[in-house]
Enzyme design. Structure first.
Site, PDB file in Angstrom:
ATOM      1  CB  CYS A  73      -0.862  -0.021   1.254  1.00  0.00           C
ATOM      2  SG  CYS A  73      -1.922   1.426   1.439  1.00  0.00           S
ATOM      3  CB  CYS A 184      -3.341   3.682  -5.549  1.00  0.00           C
ATOM      4  SG  CYS A 184      -4.605   2.828  -4.588  1.00  0.00           S
TER       5      CYS A 184
HETATM    6  N1  DGL Z   1      -4.090   0.566  -1.961  1.00  0.00           N
HETATM    7  C1  DGL Z   1      -3.664   1.724  -1.293  1.00  0.00           C
HETATM    8  C2  DGL Z   1      -2.460   2.399  -1.900  1.00  0.00           C
HETATM    9  O1  DGL Z   1      -1.649   1.753  -2.526  1.00  0.00           O
HETATM   10  C3  DGL Z   1      -4.616   2.673  -0.654  1.00  0.00           C
HETATM   11  C4  DGL Z   1      -6.026   2.753  -1.080  1.00  0.00           C
HETATM   12  C5  DGL Z   1      -6.853   3.449  -0.039  1.00  0.00           C
HETATM   13  O2  DGL Z   1      -7.194   2.767   0.928  1.00  0.00           O
HETATM   14  O3  DGL Z   1      -7.125   4.643  -0.163  1.00  0.00           O
HETATM   15  O4  DGL Z   1      -2.276   3.575  -1.756  1.00  0.00           O
END
Ligand code: DGL
Length: 263
Positions: A73, A184
């Site tokens: 993430c 993301c």
């Molecule tokens: N998947 C996450 C990232 O790579 C975050 C998505 C979220 O929860 O806003 O930033």
């Protein structure tokens, strides 16, 4: 210790795009994944809240005997990886951040677009990344509220998703971007839709494969690569396990046990 699992987490299902890269590169490794779906999206939360969730995840995976931790993430990494590395000094921890360096090297037009969460784009870590690697190119950032929520519902194809995504991508192309960073971990699941939407010569860059390679390097250095065979992946979610069980086959090609995560 070599056969111990690797702990991977994200705010939700997005990190499954990274988990797939890890499984592809390191098929002998046993994987554990926590989706903090009860708190998704992280992109709109405060850094303090995300840091606290990172530390909950790290404690959990320590208790599970994980030999390494992956923050699948970008938003959690910019908020929390520094604290985790301070608190768990001898534990291999892999974070991830938008692929500014490879994008700056790849662009021919000199314009790069970054799709990421508000939290990632507003962070000091992202600003430092631009200062370091993007001095000779123009970088246009685009926060994408709403995309994560749709993907969390297993939506990769709807007209609503297409319209939202087009609204984020078209201004970047109009400004001359020929390279788009998927900053993301949820967004790689949108590649098929993006490919239909943008010209073929626009590059899409994400960091899942690089994260898997960095994990491989850290494990190899410590002689911690598993000989295998891997045990079945295990999944936890802080929201409804039934919902996660329904989404999992859309985003993950092998089976796994799904449990509730109550921390
Ligand atoms: N998947 C996450 C990232 O790579 C975050 C998505 C979220 O929860 O806003 O930033």
């Amino acid at each position: 210790m070599r056969e111990a699992p690797i702990g991977v987490f994200d705010s939700g299902v997005g990190g499954l795009s990274v988990l797939a890269e890890i499984q592809h590169l390191l098929p002998n490794e046993t994987l554990m994944y926590v989706a903090d779906c009860g708190n998704v999206p992280y992109g709109e939360k405060t850094p303090a809240f995300i840091q606290q969730r990172c530390s909950v995840m790290a404690d959990f995976f320590q208790q599970q005997g994980a030999k390494a931790l992956v923050l699948a993430c970008n938003t959690a990494t910019v908020a929390g990886v520094a604290d985790l590395r301070r608190d768990y000094r001898d534990w291999p921890i892999v974070g991830m951040e938008p692929a500014v360096k490879p994008a700056a090297a790849a662009t021919r037009s000199g314009v790069v677009g970054v799709l990421a969460t508000t939290g990632t784009l507003q962070s000091a870590k992202f600003a430092a990344l631009l200062d370091r690697f993007a001095t000779d190119v123009k970088v246009i950032t685009q926060p994408c509220p709403g995309l994560v929520e749709l993907i969390e519902n297993g939506d990769l194809h709807s007209a609503e998703l297409r319209q939202l995504l087009a609204g984020y991508v078209e201004p970047l192309l109009a400004a001359g971007a020929d390279t788009l960073i998927l900053g993301c971990t949820h967004y790689p699941f949108l590649k098929p839709m993006l490919r239909q939407m943008i010209p073929a010569d626009i590059s899409l860059i994400d960091t899942g494969a690089a994260v898997a390679r960095q994990l491989q390097r850290l494990l190899a250095e410590r002689e911690l690569l598993a000989a295998g065979p891997a045990r079945e992946a295990q999944f936890w979610t802080s929201a409804d396990p039934l919902h996660f069980r329904n989404i999992l086959p859309i985003l993950w090609n092998t089976s796994g046990v799904v449990r509730s995560f109550n921390r």
